[in-house]
Scaffold this active site. Structure first.
Site, mmCIF file in Angstrom:
data_model
loop_
_atom_site.group_PDB
_atom_site.id
_atom_site.type_symbol
_atom_site.label_atom_id
_atom_site.label_comp_id
_atom_site.label_asym_id
_atom_site.label_seq_id
_atom_site.Cartn_x
_atom_site.Cartn_y
_atom_site.Cartn_z
ATOM 1 N N ASP A 1 -1.623 -64.521 -70.038
ATOM 2 C CA ASP A 1 -1.320 -63.627 -68.921
ATOM 3 C C ASP A 1 -2.304 -63.857 -67.781
ATOM 4 O O ASP A 1 -3.179 -64.718 -67.874
ATOM 5 C CB ASP A 1 -1.316 -62.159 -69.378
ATOM 6 N N LYS B 1 2.377 -60.334 -65.974
ATOM 7 C CA LYS B 1 3.094 -59.573 -64.958
ATOM 8 C C LYS B 1 2.083 -58.992 -63.993
ATOM 9 O O LYS B 1 0.908 -58.826 -64.305
ATOM 10 C CB LYS B 1 3.896 -58.444 -65.593
ATOM 11 N N MET C 1 -7.713 -50.765 -65.601
ATOM 12 C CA MET C 1 -6.536 -50.774 -64.721
ATOM 13 C C MET C 1 -6.469 -49.525 -63.847
ATOM 14 O O MET C 1 -5.408 -48.939 -63.645
ATOM 15 C CB MET C 1 -5.260 -50.904 -65.565
#
Length: 475
Positions: free
Chosen positions: A255, A277, A388
């Site tokens: 990723d 993503k 995040m």
């Protein structure tokens, strides 16, 4: 790379060395070991070169260099003490399209001699591209110490048996077979010098491989999956087990949090598939599950490479469940999670006597269905690490303040922890949002909240960090 590492087959081919001193003697020795037909061009030569010429081991032309001396040569070495002569050799070689090495002059050279570890037929070459030859030699010495002296004998042993193994085993089974050979009793016996025992051990290994290997194309074989934590980004923080499995894997699923430097440690011929993503994009997890199952059913060894640790906000648990449901073997390799990497990079202890004795890790992507206890997290003596959380920073600060956190509650943001370009912002709840906006902080970033965020190792000579209520200071 400044140079493409290549190995030249010189056996029986003419190579010209211009110069007759000790450096020319060393270069000629390496060229002769590679089987080259060496011609030394110099009016006078080192005594050993003269002796070698007298024995017919090389040819000497006792003349000043002229371009005609390069006729038919496949490579040229200029090893004189005169730069004008070396430049003339380099220009003549370039005009003929012949590779040239000018000793200690990368500017005039089209190829260089690396530092060499010779375990023929296994050869390791180390080069700094002419920038730091002493460093290259140091690295070579370290590699020399790691590689057994009889490693070349193992390479010859394996090479002599490649054809018979190829006839006995299919392509899928062969790689695993050879991996067991180099890491098992066969290699041990060869390195010990016991060829007879090595041959018997190889026979047993080959018999076992033939009995257990499924027929090619039978569809019965199963691969395996490695869920590997790639750590916070610095490849030096990768675990040894992770490196070993990356070198074994046939396919790498990775990723956006996996750094290119970590990917470079994987097998060169491994297939790489990006499955990441961006924030707010479509969740690719279903596709990842499908890829893991399909590739493993094809008999491949699949490395699912995740930033940080695969079981800390990495959805590794979901992948373990899917693999277990379908009977796919799975190995989990922990990695240094982002909280630990960021804290170490900023030299902020997550626990510290008198400051904090507990830590909570939370995901910054808040949802009403899984809200944390903000009153508990608002305690400055309890460390909170938010993953995040950059995009939700204003909301996080507002929730903490609503739960009773003071405006001077310490906060720190570590952007691109352990990577080049790492940035650290220190402040408080009152100004951390403005700081993050002013410095255009972007993911990947970690938010650390609590008294430890204002920690300063003043006893080690570091400048004190701002305490509660002080303006934020970018670091």
């Amino acid at each position: 790379m400044d140079y493409l590492p290549v190995f030249l087959r010189l056996d029986g081919h003419p190579v010209v060395v211009v110069g007759g001193g000790t450096v020319a003697l060393r270069k000629a020795a390496w060229l002769r070991r590679a089987g080259a037909r060496v011609t030394v061009v110099a009016p006078g030569v080192h005594a050993q070169l003269a002796q070698q010429a007298a024995r017919g081991e090389l040819r000497q032309i006792a003349e000043e260099f002229t371009p005609e001396h390069l006729a038919g040569a496949v490579a040229v070495v200029a090893a004189t003490a005169d730069r004008a002569t070396n430049a003339s050799v380099a220009a003549s070689a370039r005009a003929r399209g012949v590779p040239v090495n000018v000793v200690d002059d990368a500017e005039l050279s089209t190829f260089i001699f690396p530092a060499i570890v010779d375990r023929s037929p296994l050869v390791v070459a180390v080069s700094s591209g002419g920038h730091a030859p002493v460093l290259a030699r140091r690295v070579r010495e370290q590699i020399e110490a790691l590689l057994p002296g009889r490693l070349g004998a193992l390479a010859r042993f394996m090479g002599a048996r490649r054809s018979s193994v190829q006839r006995a085993l299919g392509a899928f089974a062969r790689r695993g077979f050879w991996e067991r050979v180099v890491s098992g009793p066969v290699a041990t016996q060869v390195l010990r010098g016991d060829a007879a025992q090595a041959e018997r051990a190889l026979g047993r290994e080959l018999l076992a491989a033939r009995l257990t290997a499924p027929a090619e194309g039978a569809g019965a074989r199963r691969g395996e999956v490695y869920l590997i934590g790639a750590g916070p980004g610095d490849p030096d923080l990768l675990t040894l087990r992770a490196l070993q499995l990356l070198q074994r894997a046939d396919v790498i699923l990775y990723d956006r949090l996996v750094s290119e430097a970590v990917l470079e440690l994987a097998r060169r011929d491994a297939e790489r598939i990006f499955v990441g993503k961006e924030s707010g994009g479509e969740d690719p997890q279903r596709r990842i599950h499908e890829l893991l199952l399909r590739l493993a059913r094809e008999g491949k060894r699949v490395a699912r490479l995740k930033g940080g640790d695969p079981l800390v906000f990495g959805r590794g648990g979901e992948e373990i469940e899917v693999l277990a449901k379908h009977g796919i073997p799975c190995t989990v390799v922990p990695g240094i999670t982002a909280a630990l990497g960021a804290a170490a990079a900023a030299e902020l202890p997550l626990t510290h006597r008198g400051l904090a004795s507990s830590v909570t890790l939370i995901a910054g992507r808040l949802s009403d269905g899984a809200l944390p206890d903000w009153r508990f997290l608002a305690n400055p003596q309890h460390t909170v690490v938010v993953y995040m959380g950059v995009a939700q920073l204003p909301d996080i600060v507002a929730r903490l303040e609503a739960a009773g956190a003071a405006a001077g509650h310490p906060a720190a943001i570590i952007e691109r922890a352990t990577l080049p370009g790492q940035r650290i912002l220190r402040g408080t709840l009152s100004n951390i949002v403005a700081l993050a906006q002013a410095h255009r902080i972007e993911p990947p970033s970690i938010l650390i909240l609590g008294d430890v965020a204002a920690f300063a190792a003043t006893e080690a000579g570091a400048a004190p960090l701002p305490r509660a209520g002080a303006p934020g200071v970018p670091a």
